[in-house]
Design a protein around this motif. Sequence first.
Motif, PDB file in Angstrom:
ATOM      1  N   TYR A 150       0.912  -1.379  -0.169  1.00  0.00           N
ATOM      2  CA  TYR A 150      -0.078  -0.353  -0.025  1.00  0.00           C
ATOM      3  C   TYR A 150       0.731   0.863   0.108  1.00  0.00           C
ATOM      4  O   TYR A 150       2.033   1.515  -0.054  1.00  0.00           O
ATOM      5  CB  TYR A 150      -0.774   0.169   1.194  1.00  0.00           C
ATOM      6  CG  TYR A 150      -2.306  -0.958   1.269  1.00  0.00           C
ATOM      7  CD1 TYR A 150      -3.082  -0.625   1.062  1.00  0.00           C
ATOM      8  CD2 TYR A 150      -1.953  -2.347   2.027  1.00  0.00           C
ATOM      9  CE1 TYR A 150      -4.378  -1.705   0.707  1.00  0.00           C
ATOM     10  CE2 TYR A 150      -2.657  -3.355   1.923  1.00  0.00           C
ATOM     11  CZ  TYR A 150      -3.713  -2.627   1.056  1.00  0.00           C
ATOM     12  OH  TYR A 150      -4.698  -3.906   1.676  1.00  0.00           O
ATOM     13  N   VAL A 151       0.360   2.331  -0.412  1.00  0.00           N
ATOM     14  CA  VAL A 151       0.868   3.453  -0.318  1.00  0.00           C
ATOM     15  C   VAL A 151       0.009   4.519   0.573  1.00  0.00           C
ATOM     16  O   VAL A 151      -1.523   4.097   0.603  1.00  0.00           O
ATOM     17  CB  VAL A 151       1.368   4.269  -1.796  1.00  0.00           C
ATOM     18  CG1 VAL A 151       2.600   3.867  -2.735  1.00  0.00           C
ATOM     19  CG2 VAL A 151       0.398   4.676  -1.876  1.00  0.00           C
ATOM     20  N   THR A 152       0.126   5.563   1.034  1.00  0.00           N
ATOM     21  CA  THR A 152      -0.325   6.772   1.729  1.00  0.00           C
ATOM     22  C   THR A 152      -0.711   7.877   0.490  1.00  0.00           C
ATOM     23  O   THR A 152      -0.595   7.095  -0.601  1.00  0.00           O
ATOM     24  CB  THR A 152       0.631   7.787   2.090  1.00  0.00           C
ATOM     25  OG1 THR A 152       1.329   8.620   1.387  1.00  0.00           O
ATOM     26  CG2 THR A 152       0.801   6.970   3.041  1.00  0.00           C
ATOM     27  N   LYS A 153      -1.657   8.134   0.807  1.00  0.00           N
ATOM     28  CA  LYS A 153      -2.613   8.786  -0.090  1.00  0.00           C
ATOM     29  C   LYS A 153      -1.631  10.258  -0.830  1.00  0.00           C
ATOM     30  O   LYS A 153      -2.260  10.490  -2.076  1.00  0.00           O
ATOM     31  CB  LYS A 153      -4.213   9.586   0.621  1.00  0.00           C
ATOM     32  CG  LYS A 153      -5.404   8.704   1.263  1.00  0.00           C
ATOM     33  CD  LYS A 153      -6.261   8.972   1.415  1.00  0.00           C
ATOM     34  CE  LYS A 153      -7.284   8.600   1.143  1.00  0.00           C
ATOM     35  NZ  LYS A 153      -7.265   7.182   2.689  1.00  0.00           N
ATOM     36  N   ALA A 154      -1.369  10.983   0.458  1.00  0.00           N
ATOM     37  CA  ALA A 154       0.042  11.864  -0.178  1.00  0.00           C
ATOM     38  C   ALA A 154       0.819  10.928  -0.918  1.00  0.00           C
ATOM     39  O   ALA A 154       1.098  11.710  -2.379  1.00  0.00           O
ATOM     40  CB  ALA A 154       0.390  12.249   1.371  1.00  0.00           C
ATOM     41  N   ALA A 155       1.271  10.079  -1.181  1.00  0.00           N
ATOM     42  CA  ALA A 155       2.233   9.610  -2.022  1.00  0.00           C
ATOM     43  C   ALA A 155       1.469   8.654  -3.348  1.00  0.00           C
ATOM     44  O   ALA A 155       2.267   9.266  -4.719  1.00  0.00           O
ATOM     45  CB  ALA A 155       3.123   8.255  -1.762  1.00  0.00           C
ATOM     46  N   TRP A 156       0.421   8.814  -3.013  1.00  0.00           N
ATOM     47  CA  TRP A 156      -0.284   8.413  -4.640  1.00  0.00           C
ATOM     48  C   TRP A 156      -0.718   9.626  -4.825  1.00  0.00           C
ATOM     49  O   TRP A 156      -0.341   9.744  -6.536  1.00  0.00           O
ATOM     50  CB  TRP A 156      -1.748   7.991  -3.692  1.00  0.00           C
ATOM     51  CG  TRP A 156      -2.478   8.039  -4.857  1.00  0.00           C
ATOM     52  CD1 TRP A 156      -4.098   8.366  -5.204  1.00  0.00           C
ATOM     53  CD2 TRP A 156      -2.785   6.071  -6.151  1.00  0.00           C
ATOM     54  NE1 TRP A 156      -4.494   7.629  -6.588  1.00  0.00           N
ATOM     55  CE2 TRP A 156      -4.335   6.776  -6.518  1.00  0.00           C
ATOM     56  CE3 TRP A 156      -2.018   5.262  -6.127  1.00  0.00           C
ATOM     57  CZ2 TRP A 156      -3.699   5.503  -8.272  1.00  0.00           C
ATOM     58  CZ3 TRP A 156      -2.597   4.077  -7.100  1.00  0.00           C
ATOM     59  CH2 TRP A 156      -3.624   4.132  -8.068  1.00  0.00           C
ATOM     60  N   ALA A 169      -0.524  10.767 -12.992  1.00  0.00           N
ATOM     61  CA  ALA A 169      -1.316  10.353 -13.930  1.00  0.00           C
ATOM     62  C   ALA A 169      -0.523   9.060 -14.207  1.00  0.00           C
ATOM     63  O   ALA A 169      -1.198   7.785 -14.301  1.00  0.00           O
ATOM     64  CB  ALA A 169      -1.743  11.035 -14.813  1.00  0.00           C
ATOM     65  N   ALA A 170       0.688   8.822 -15.130  1.00  0.00           N
ATOM     66  CA  ALA A 170       1.014   7.732 -15.348  1.00  0.00           C
ATOM     67  C   ALA A 170       1.296   6.308 -13.979  1.00  0.00           C
ATOM     68  O   ALA A 170       1.057   5.458 -14.469  1.00  0.00           O
ATOM     69  CB  ALA A 170       2.735   8.245 -16.504  1.00  0.00           C
ATOM     70  N   ARG A 182      -1.869   0.980 -10.254  1.00  0.00           N
ATOM     71  CA  ARG A 182      -2.972   0.237 -10.245  1.00  0.00           C
ATOM     72  C   ARG A 182      -3.109  -1.047 -11.465  1.00  0.00           C
ATOM     73  O   ARG A 182      -3.212  -1.810 -10.391  1.00  0.00           O
ATOM     74  CB  ARG A 182      -4.454   1.091 -11.487  1.00  0.00           C
ATOM     75  CG  ARG A 182      -5.109   2.581 -10.784  1.00  0.00           C
ATOM     76  CD  ARG A 182      -6.035   3.101 -10.754  1.00  0.00           C
ATOM     77  NE  ARG A 182      -6.487   3.786 -10.299  1.00  0.00           N
ATOM     78  CZ  ARG A 182      -6.320   4.901 -11.034  1.00  0.00           C
ATOM     79  NH1 ARG A 182      -5.780   5.947 -11.569  1.00  0.00           N
ATOM     80  NH2 ARG A 182      -7.025   6.504  -9.912  1.00  0.00           N
ATOM     81  N   TRP A 183      -2.120  -1.353 -12.221  1.00  0.00           N
ATOM     82  CA  TRP A 183      -2.074  -2.335 -13.532  1.00  0.00           C
ATOM     83  C   TRP A 183      -0.818  -3.605 -11.927  1.00  0.00           C
ATOM     84  O   TRP A 183      -1.694  -4.123 -12.153  1.00  0.00           O
ATOM     85  CB  TRP A 183      -1.714  -2.057 -14.494  1.00  0.00           C
ATOM     86  CG  TRP A 183      -1.306  -3.275 -15.104  1.00  0.00           C
ATOM     87  CD1 TRP A 183       0.340  -3.510 -15.283  1.00  0.00           C
ATOM     88  CD2 TRP A 183      -1.494  -4.264 -15.239  1.00  0.00           C
ATOM     89  NE1 TRP A 183      -0.037  -4.662 -16.352  1.00  0.00           N
ATOM     90  CE2 TRP A 183      -0.399  -4.894 -16.204  1.00  0.00           C
ATOM     91  CE3 TRP A 183      -3.349  -4.139 -15.721  1.00  0.00           C
ATOM     92  CZ2 TRP A 183      -0.968  -5.835 -16.899  1.00  0.00           C
ATOM     93  CZ3 TRP A 183      -3.888  -5.400 -16.393  1.00  0.00           C
ATOM     94  CH2 TRP A 183      -2.843  -5.809 -16.968  1.00  0.00           C
TER      95      TRP A 183
END
Length: 305
Positions: free
Chosen positions: A117-123, A128-129, A135-136
Amino acid sequence: MLDRTSQGAATPSRSTEWPTVILAIVIHGGFLALTWWWQSLPLIVAVLAGGWLIAWHGSLQHEVIHGHPTGSQAINDAIGSLPLSLWLPYPIYKEGHLEHHRDEYLTDPIEDPESSYVTKAAWEQLGAAGRLLARWNTTLLGRLTIGPAVMLLSFLGQEWRLVRANEPGRRLIWATHGIGVAVVLLWVVIVCDLPLWLYLGFVYAGAAMTRLRSYAEHRYAENHEERTAIVENSHLFGLLFLYNNLHVLHHRRPGISWYRLPTVYRHEREMLVRSNGGLVYDGYWDIARRFFLKPHDDPTHPRHS
């Protein structure tokens, strides 16, 4: 008998476990044989065999981290220290994996070094890329194809930052690791005349096999005991992963030797399945059926903004 420490290590207090010693001889002997006679095999067979041996060696490293097969951790570490995978220094793997065994932090991207998992900030910082690739990477096909590259590049980038910052002990670890890598490549490339690109294919195939094992091992749940899965009925991959597919049992009792895990699991199955909330897969084909092109989970951790 083995006692569990707070971080999941095993405290050796028993005689040598000969099945694991024999396994270590088979893995290292198989590696020497494959790299020596590689030209007599079809290319695809050589790559699959090389990947299997490197992934199997990673499973052996996991075993020695937990105090097997001897009563001396120095000997155990020596058994697992040869860097056949090239990219992962054993001391770093050992430190991070024992931190991973703090079960109350399982899946936490800050506290669990093996979290996917990642944090929302890291996300948001991925762009976009980067988010598309992430996600893939949550599908099984993505994890087996780009997953090894994502893992290696992320790990090496993080380690490069630590080395540049002169993190205590990091440069020595990597210098020592470099010597081990040089020994492996001297044997593979110079002595056996195996092309470096082909050996890197072995490494990538081995990393993909390892990513299969870890793909569905953990998912976030409010109760930390329900964050660890079980993959049953997997005889071939069970041997490759040294029955780490019975992952709940390993986390609850990490001192159990690999060859005892199936028997203990059969005896304790009802309790283990109840404790993990029924997070059970019927083999890796079941995982592929569910998640081959579908995400296993949201890549962002629900507890981190």
